[in-house]
Design an enzyme around this catalytic site. Structure first.
Site, PDB file in Angstrom:
ATOM      1  N   ALA A 196      -5.262  -3.854  -6.858  1.00 33.78           N
ATOM      2  CA  ALA A 196      -5.372  -2.499  -6.302  1.00 33.78           C
ATOM      3  C   ALA A 196      -5.277  -2.487  -4.776  1.00 33.78           C
ATOM      4  O   ALA A 196      -5.611  -3.464  -4.118  1.00 33.78           O
ATOM      5  CB  ALA A 196      -6.693  -1.885  -6.747  1.00 33.78           C
ATOM      6  N   PHE A 198      -6.170  -0.362  -0.907  1.00 32.24           N
ATOM      7  CA  PHE A 198      -7.409   0.141  -0.307  1.00 32.24           C
ATOM      8  C   PHE A 198      -7.551   1.651  -0.369  1.00 32.24           C
ATOM      9  O   PHE A 198      -8.640   2.187  -0.209  1.00 32.24           O
ATOM     10  CB  PHE A 198      -7.497  -0.308   1.172  1.00 32.24           C
ATOM     11  CG  PHE A 198      -6.700   0.569   2.109  1.00 32.24           C
ATOM     12  CD1 PHE A 198      -7.251   1.743   2.618  1.00 32.24           C
ATOM     13  CD2 PHE A 198      -5.401   0.243   2.470  1.00 32.24           C
ATOM     14  CE1 PHE A 198      -6.516   2.561   3.472  1.00 32.24           C
ATOM     15  CE2 PHE A 198      -4.660   1.063   3.315  1.00 32.24           C
ATOM     16  CZ  PHE A 198      -5.225   2.225   3.808  1.00 32.24           C
ATOM     17  N   GLU A 225      -9.611  -5.982  -1.018  1.00 36.55           N
ATOM     18  CA  GLU A 225     -10.673  -6.719  -0.317  1.00 36.55           C
ATOM     19  C   GLU A 225     -11.316  -5.875   0.774  1.00 36.55           C
ATOM     20  O   GLU A 225     -12.306  -6.266   1.365  1.00 36.55           O
ATOM     21  CB  GLU A 225     -10.117  -8.029   0.263  1.00 36.55           C
ATOM     22  CG  GLU A 225      -9.082  -7.881   1.375  1.00 36.55           C
ATOM     23  CD  GLU A 225      -7.652  -7.650   0.862  1.00 36.55           C
ATOM     24  OE1 GLU A 225      -7.486  -7.216  -0.287  1.00 36.55           O
ATOM     25  OE2 GLU A 225      -6.706  -7.895   1.646  1.00 36.55           O
ATOM     26  N   ARG A 226     -10.733  -4.682   1.045  1.00 35.80           N
ATOM     27  CA  ARG A 226     -11.287  -3.864   2.127  1.00 35.80           C
ATOM     28  C   ARG A 226     -12.316  -2.864   1.634  1.00 35.80           C
ATOM     29  O   ARG A 226     -13.119  -2.368   2.407  1.00 35.80           O
ATOM     30  CB  ARG A 226     -10.167  -3.105   2.819  1.00 35.80           C
ATOM     31  CG  ARG A 226      -9.087  -4.041   3.299  1.00 35.80           C
ATOM     32  CD  ARG A 226      -8.174  -3.309   4.184  1.00 35.80           C
ATOM     33  NE  ARG A 226      -6.800  -3.556   3.852  1.00 35.80           N
ATOM     34  CZ  ARG A 226      -5.808  -3.248   4.653  1.00 35.80           C
ATOM     35  NH1 ARG A 226      -6.058  -2.686   5.804  1.00 35.80           N
ATOM     36  NH2 ARG A 226      -4.576  -3.494   4.299  1.00 35.80           N
ATOM     37  N   CYS A 330      -0.347   7.546  -0.895  1.00 36.07           N
ATOM     38  CA  CYS A 330       1.053   7.186  -1.125  1.00 36.07           C
ATOM     39  C   CYS A 330       1.898   8.424  -1.365  1.00 36.07           C
ATOM     40  O   CYS A 330       3.106   8.388  -1.257  1.00 36.07           O
ATOM     41  CB  CYS A 330       1.172   6.261  -2.314  1.00 36.07           C
ATOM     42  SG  CYS A 330       0.601   7.053  -3.803  1.00 36.07           S
ATOM     43  N   GLU A 429       7.237   3.177   6.728  1.00 38.69           N
ATOM     44  CA  GLU A 429       6.066   3.902   6.245  1.00 38.69           C
ATOM     45  C   GLU A 429       4.974   3.787   7.309  1.00 38.69           C
ATOM     46  O   GLU A 429       4.623   2.680   7.717  1.00 38.69           O
ATOM     47  CB  GLU A 429       5.584   3.281   4.921  1.00 38.69           C
ATOM     48  CG  GLU A 429       4.439   4.053   4.296  1.00 38.69           C
ATOM     49  CD  GLU A 429       3.907   3.411   3.007  1.00 38.69           C
ATOM     50  OE1 GLU A 429       3.885   2.172   2.919  1.00 38.69           O
ATOM     51  OE2 GLU A 429       3.513   4.168   2.106  1.00 38.69           O
TER      52      GLU A 429
HETATM   53  P1  NAD Z   1      -1.378  -4.001   0.373  1.00 44.12           P
HETATM   54  O1  NAD Z   1      -0.052  -4.282  -0.215  1.00 44.12           O
HETATM   55  O2  NAD Z   1      -1.709  -4.552   1.687  1.00 44.12           O
HETATM   56  O3  NAD Z   1      -2.529  -4.513  -0.620  1.00 44.12           O
HETATM   57  C1  NAD Z   1      -2.517  -4.190  -1.994  1.00 44.12           C
HETATM   58  C2  NAD Z   1      -3.104  -5.355  -2.776  1.00 44.12           C
HETATM   59  O4  NAD Z   1      -2.242  -6.481  -2.665  1.00 44.12           O
HETATM   60  C3  NAD Z   1      -4.470  -5.793  -2.278  1.00 44.12           C
HETATM   61  O5  NAD Z   1      -5.290  -6.054  -3.389  1.00 44.12           O
HETATM   62  C4  NAD Z   1      -4.167  -7.038  -1.457  1.00 44.12           C
HETATM   63  O6  NAD Z   1      -5.203  -7.983  -1.527  1.00 44.12           O
HETATM   64  C5  NAD Z   1      -2.908  -7.593  -2.082  1.00 44.12           C
HETATM   65  N1  NAD Z   1      -1.982  -8.180  -1.106  1.00 44.12           N
HETATM   66  C6  NAD Z   1      -1.763  -7.772   0.165  1.00 44.12           C
HETATM   67  N2  NAD Z   1      -0.800  -8.515   0.743  1.00 44.12           N
HETATM   68  C7  NAD Z   1      -0.398  -9.406  -0.169  1.00 44.12           C
HETATM   69  C8  NAD Z   1       0.582 -10.447  -0.170  1.00 44.12           C
HETATM   70  N3  NAD Z   1       1.324 -10.708   0.898  1.00 44.12           N
HETATM   71  N4  NAD Z   1       0.740 -11.166  -1.292  1.00 44.12           N
HETATM   72  C9  NAD Z   1       0.008 -10.901  -2.375  1.00 44.12           C
HETATM   73  N5  NAD Z   1      -0.941  -9.945  -2.430  1.00 44.12           N
HETATM   74  C10 NAD Z   1      -1.142  -9.198  -1.352  1.00 44.12           C
HETATM   75  O7  NAD Z   1      -1.540  -2.413   0.359  1.00 44.12           O
HETATM   76  P2  NAD Z   1      -2.692  -1.552   1.008  1.00 44.12           P
HETATM   77  O8  NAD Z   1      -2.550  -1.586   2.491  1.00 44.12           O
HETATM   78  O9  NAD Z   1      -4.009  -1.909   0.420  1.00 44.12           O
HETATM   79  O10 NAD Z   1      -2.315  -0.099   0.462  1.00 44.12           O
HETATM   80  C11 NAD Z   1      -1.407   0.756   1.119  1.00 44.12           C
HETATM   81  C12 NAD Z   1      -0.033   0.686   0.488  1.00 44.12           C
HETATM   82  O11 NAD Z   1      -0.128   0.996  -0.899  1.00 44.12           O
HETATM   83  C13 NAD Z   1       0.927   1.706   1.063  1.00 44.12           C
HETATM   84  O12 NAD Z   1       2.165   1.107   1.240  1.00 44.12           O
HETATM   85  C14 NAD Z   1       1.001   2.784  -0.012  1.00 44.12           C
HETATM   86  O13 NAD Z   1       2.192   3.539  -0.022  1.00 44.12           O
HETATM   87  C15 NAD Z   1       0.865   1.958  -1.235  1.00 44.12           C
HETATM   88  N6  NAD Z   1       0.393   2.754  -2.353  1.00 44.12           N
HETATM   89  C16 NAD Z   1       1.316   3.112  -3.299  1.00 44.12           C
HETATM   90  C17 NAD Z   1       0.925   3.904  -4.363  1.00 44.12           C
HETATM   91  C18 NAD Z   1       1.913   4.328  -5.391  1.00 44.12           C
HETATM   92  O14 NAD Z   1       1.485   4.758  -6.461  1.00 44.12           O
HETATM   93  N7  NAD Z   1       3.202   4.228  -5.134  1.00 44.12           N
HETATM   94  C19 NAD Z   1      -0.418   4.324  -4.480  1.00 44.12           C
HETATM   95  C20 NAD Z   1      -1.322   3.911  -3.492  1.00 44.12           C
HETATM   96  C21 NAD Z   1      -0.898   3.128  -2.444  1.00 44.12           C
END
Ligand code: NAD
Length: 546
Positions: A196, A198, A225-226, A330, A429
Site C-alpha cells: 500500500a 501512504f 512505512e510512513r 491519485c 506527477e
Molecule cells: P510509493 O511508490 O513510494 O510507495 C508505495 C509502496 O511501495 C510502499 O509500500 C513502499 O514501501 C513501496 N515502495 C516504494 N518504493 C519502492 C521501490 N523502489 N521498490 C519497491 N517498493 C517500493 O508511493 P507513495 O508515495 O506511498 O504513494 C503515492 C503514489 O501512489 C502516487 O504516485 C499516487 O498517484 C499513487 N497512487 C495511485 C493510486 C491509484 O489507484 N492509481 C492510488 C493511490 C496512490
C-alpha cells in the site's frame, strides 16, 4: 508514555535526508492531538503514536520485530516522532508466509457463509471504530479529520460489498450432454500479498483485505512505512471479527520487504498501489516469479472547463479536487484545461483557492493539511520553481506558507501555475496542492491534450451540454470519467478502471474485478449415467439398441 530516542539505522537517516533529525517531544503535538495519540497507543495492540514501535502481525500475534533497521514515522504537521516501523527480517517474513500458508489449508475450505459472517462483523467493527482509525490517519498522514473519515469510508464500502460474497462467488452450471454436467466454480489462489501507499492508509488496505479473505485466500499486507497505524487497527479489528490466526498477516518495511514478497514462491498474487517506479518494478519482478499482479500507479488527471459550464459548481468542484488532501490523491485534479471563454474564470479560481484554510488536521475548519514529508515539500516546491524557469506563471503561490502554532509542518498552500504541455510541472506527477492550468481553444484541442498524456487514471468535464459531455466521454482515452463530477472514483459495485500508464495488469481492483483477481476458475465435467443408478426396476422391453 513519552516519546523517547531510540537507535536509528544510518541507512534511514541517509534516505530521509530532509527529515528533521532531532525530533521534538510528544508535547509538540499539542494537547488535543497528544491525548488522541496516547489513547491510540493504549487501545490498540499493534500500533503506537507515542514513540513506541509498530509491531508486525504474524500468525495472529502482534510481535515486536528483532530487526536492527527502523524507519521513523513522524507527524507531518510538527515532525514529532510517533512510532517506528521495522524493516522486517527475513525470518520474520518467512514466519508470515508460513502462517498464511498453514491458515490457507483450513480457511480456503471454510464455508462461504463463515467468510460472509466475517465480512459482516468486520464492516460493523470498522464503522464503530472509525474515530480511532481517522485519528491515526490525521496523526501519521496529516490529512484533515473529515477527510480521514472519508478515507476509511471508501474502504469500508468495499468491506460492505463483500458481505454479498455468497452471491458474488456463484458459479455456472449446465447439462452439456445427456447426463453430463459442466460446472465452473471460483476457487481462491492461495497466499496473496498487498502493498500500500501512504496517501490512503485505510482505504487502500481495505481495497484488498476483505476481497482477498472472503474469496478464501490468506493475505500478507505491507502498509506504507510512513503511516502504518490504520492498517494495524484494521488487522486487530479483523481478529476481533473472528478471523482465524494466520489468515491475515502484516509485515512492515521498504524495498527489501517488497522484494521478498515479489520473489517468494508461496505467494500467488500481488496487489500494489503506489508510484510508477515501484509499480513497474513490482509488476516485472512479481510476474517473473509467476505471480498474478495488479498495479495501480501514478496519474495526471485533467478537468476540462467548458465555457457553458455552471461556473460556481465547476470552480468549487475543481478547487476541492485539486487541493483537498493537499493534492495527495491519485484522483486529484492536477490539470485544469480551460476552454475558450472559461479562461476568464482564472482570477476567480485563484481567489477562491486562496481562501482555503491550511492547517493541522484536527484544527477546526482545516481544509487541507501538510504534505507527507519535508522531502515531498522540497520536491513539490522545486517543480513549482521549474515552471517559472521554463516560462510558466505562478498565479497563486503557496510556497512559504506558514501556519501559526505549527512552525515545522510541511506546509504548501494552494498553488496555481499557468503552463504548457512541454513543461516539467505538466509532465511529472506533482502529488501536492498544485493545479497546472492549460488553455485550449476547443473541446477537440482539450481532448488531444488529454489523450496525448501517458496517464489514464481519471478525468472530468464541466459543461451544461449533453452533446458535449457525450462526445467527451466517448472520445477521451481515460479509464474513469466524471461529467460535472470532479473525482469519479467508482463505488465498489464497480471496479477501479484507471488505464494507460496508471495501471499494469489485466484485472482491476475490487468489485467484480476484485473477485476475478482473487479467484481462479475450476471447470469440471462429470458424467453420471442415469441407467447406472442403483435400485432401478429391471426393463423387460425388447432391446432395440438405439
Ligand atoms: P510509493 O511508490 O513510494 O510507495 C508505495 C509502496 O511501495 C510502499 O509500500 C513502499 O514501501 C513501496 N515502495 C516504494 N518504493 C519502492 C521501490 N523502489 N521498490 C519497491 N517498493 C517500493 O508511493 P507513495 O508515495 O506511498 O504513494 C503515492 C503514489 O501512489 C502516487 O504516485 C499516487 O498517484 C499513487 N497512487 C495511485 C493510486 C491509484 O489507484 N492509481 C492510488 C493511490 C496512490
Amino acid at each position: 508514555m513519552l516519546s523517547k530516542k531510540l537507535p536509528r539505522s544510518g541507512r534511514h537517516l541517509l534516505r530521509r535526508s530532509f527529515a528533521t533529525v532531532i525530533k521534538p517531544p510528544l508535547s509538540a503535538l499539542g494537547a488535543s492531538a497528544r491525548a488522541k495519540a496516547e489513547q491510540l497507543s493504549a487501545d490498540w495492540k499493534g500500533t503506537s503514536a507515542t514513540g513506541e514501535n509498530t509491531k508486525n502481525f504474524l500468525g495472529g500475534e502482534f510481535v515486536e520485530s528483532k530487526t536492527q533497521s527502523w524507519i521513523d514515522v513522524v507527524d507531518p504537521a510538527t515532525q514529532t516522532l510517533l512510532t517506528r516501523v521495522p524493516e522486517t527480517t527475513s525470518s520474520e517474513f518467512e514466519q508470515a508466509v508460513a502462517a498464511a500458508s498453514e491458515a490457507y489449508t483450513t480457511w480456503s475450505r471454510t464455508s462461504v457463509l463463515t467468510r460472509q459472517r466475517f465480512a459482516l462483523e468486520l464492516q460493523h467493527l470498522l464503522r464503530n471504530n472509525a474515530d480511532a482509525i481517522a485519528n491515526s490517519i490525521v496523526l501519521e498522514q496529516g490529512k484533515t479529520l473529515t477527510d480521514a473519515h472519508g478515507d476509511l469510508l471508501r474502504g469500508l464500502q468495499v468491506a460492505e460489498t463483500t458481505c454479498n460474497i455468497t452471491s458474488a462467488l456463484l458459479g455456472d452450471t449446465i447439462e452439456v450432454s445427456k447426463d453430463m454436467d459442466t460446472s465452473t466454480r471460483r476457487l481462491p489462489l492461495g497466499v496473496c500479498a498487498s502493498i500500500a501507499p501512504f496517501n490512503f492508509p485505510a482505504m487502500i488496505p481495505l481495497w484488498t483485505i476483505p476481497m482477498a479473505l472472503t474469496t478464501g485466500n490468506t493475505l500478507i499486507v505491507k502498509p506504507s512505512e510512513r503511516d502504518p497505524g490504520a492498517a494495524m487497527i484494521i488487522a486487530e479489528l479483523c481478529q476481533r471479527a473472528g478471523l482465524p490466526a494466520g489468515v491475515l498477516n502484516v509485515v512492515h518495511g521498504t524495498v527489501p520487504t517488497v522484494n521478498a514478497i515479489c520473489d517468494h514462491p508461496s505467494i500467488k498474487a500481488v496487489s500494489f498501489v503506489g508510484g510508477d517506479r515501484a509499480g513497474k518494478h513490482i509488476y516485472e519482478r512479481g510476474r517473473k516469479s509467476g505471480k498474478r499482479v495488479q498495479c495501480n500507479m501514478g496519474a495526471k488527471n485533467h478537468a476540462v472547463l467548458m465555457p457553458d459550464a455552471n461556473m460556481n459548481h465547476a470552480l468549487n468542484s475543481l478547487i476541492g479536487a485539486a487541493f483537498g488532501a493537499a493534492g495527495q490523491r491519485c484522483m486529484a485534479v492536477s490539470v485544469a484545461v480551460l476552454v475558450g471563454n472559461s479562461q476568464s474564470w482564472l482570477p476567480e479560481l485563484c481567489e477562491r483557492a486562496s481562501k482555503l484554510s491550511v492547517n493541522q488536521g484536527f484544527e477546526k475548519g482545516a481544509d487541507l493539511g501538510p504534505v507527507i514529508s519535508p522531502a515531498a515539500k522540497q520536491r513539490i516546491t522545486s517543480l513549482i520553481a521549474s515552471a517559472e524557469e521554463q516560462g510558466g506563471k505562478v498565479v497563486l503561490d503557496g510556497r512559504g506558507k506558514q501556519v501559526p502554532g505549527y512552525p515545522d509542518g510541511n506546509w504548501i498552500g494552494p498553488t496555481v501555475v499557468e503552463a504548457t504541455v512541454d513543461m516539467r510541472c505538466y509532465r511529472e506527477e506533482i502529488f501536492g496542492p498544485v493545479l497546472v492550468v492549460l488553455k485550449a481553444d476547443t473541446l477537440d484541442d482539450a481532448l488531444a491534450i488529454i489523450n496525448s498524456n501517458p496517464y489514464g487514471n481519471g478525468t472530468a468535464i464541466f459543461t451544461q451540454s449533453g452533446a458535449t459531455a457525450r462526445k467527451f466521454e466517448r472520445e477521451v482515452e481515460v479509464g474513469q470519467v466524471g461529467i460535472n463530477v470532479p473525482i469519479p472514483v467508482p463505488l465498489p459495485m464497480f471496479s477501479w478502471s484507471g488505464n494507460k500508464g496508471s495501471f499494469l495488469g489485466d484485472v482491476p481492483f475490487y468489485g467484480r474485478g476484485g473477485v476475478d483477481f482473487y479467484t481462479q476458475n475450476k471447470t469440471t465435467t462429470a458424467l453420471w449415467r442415469a441407467e447406472d443408478a442403483i435400485g432401478n426396476k429391471a426393463s423387460v422391453d425388447m432391446p432395440t439398441h438405439h
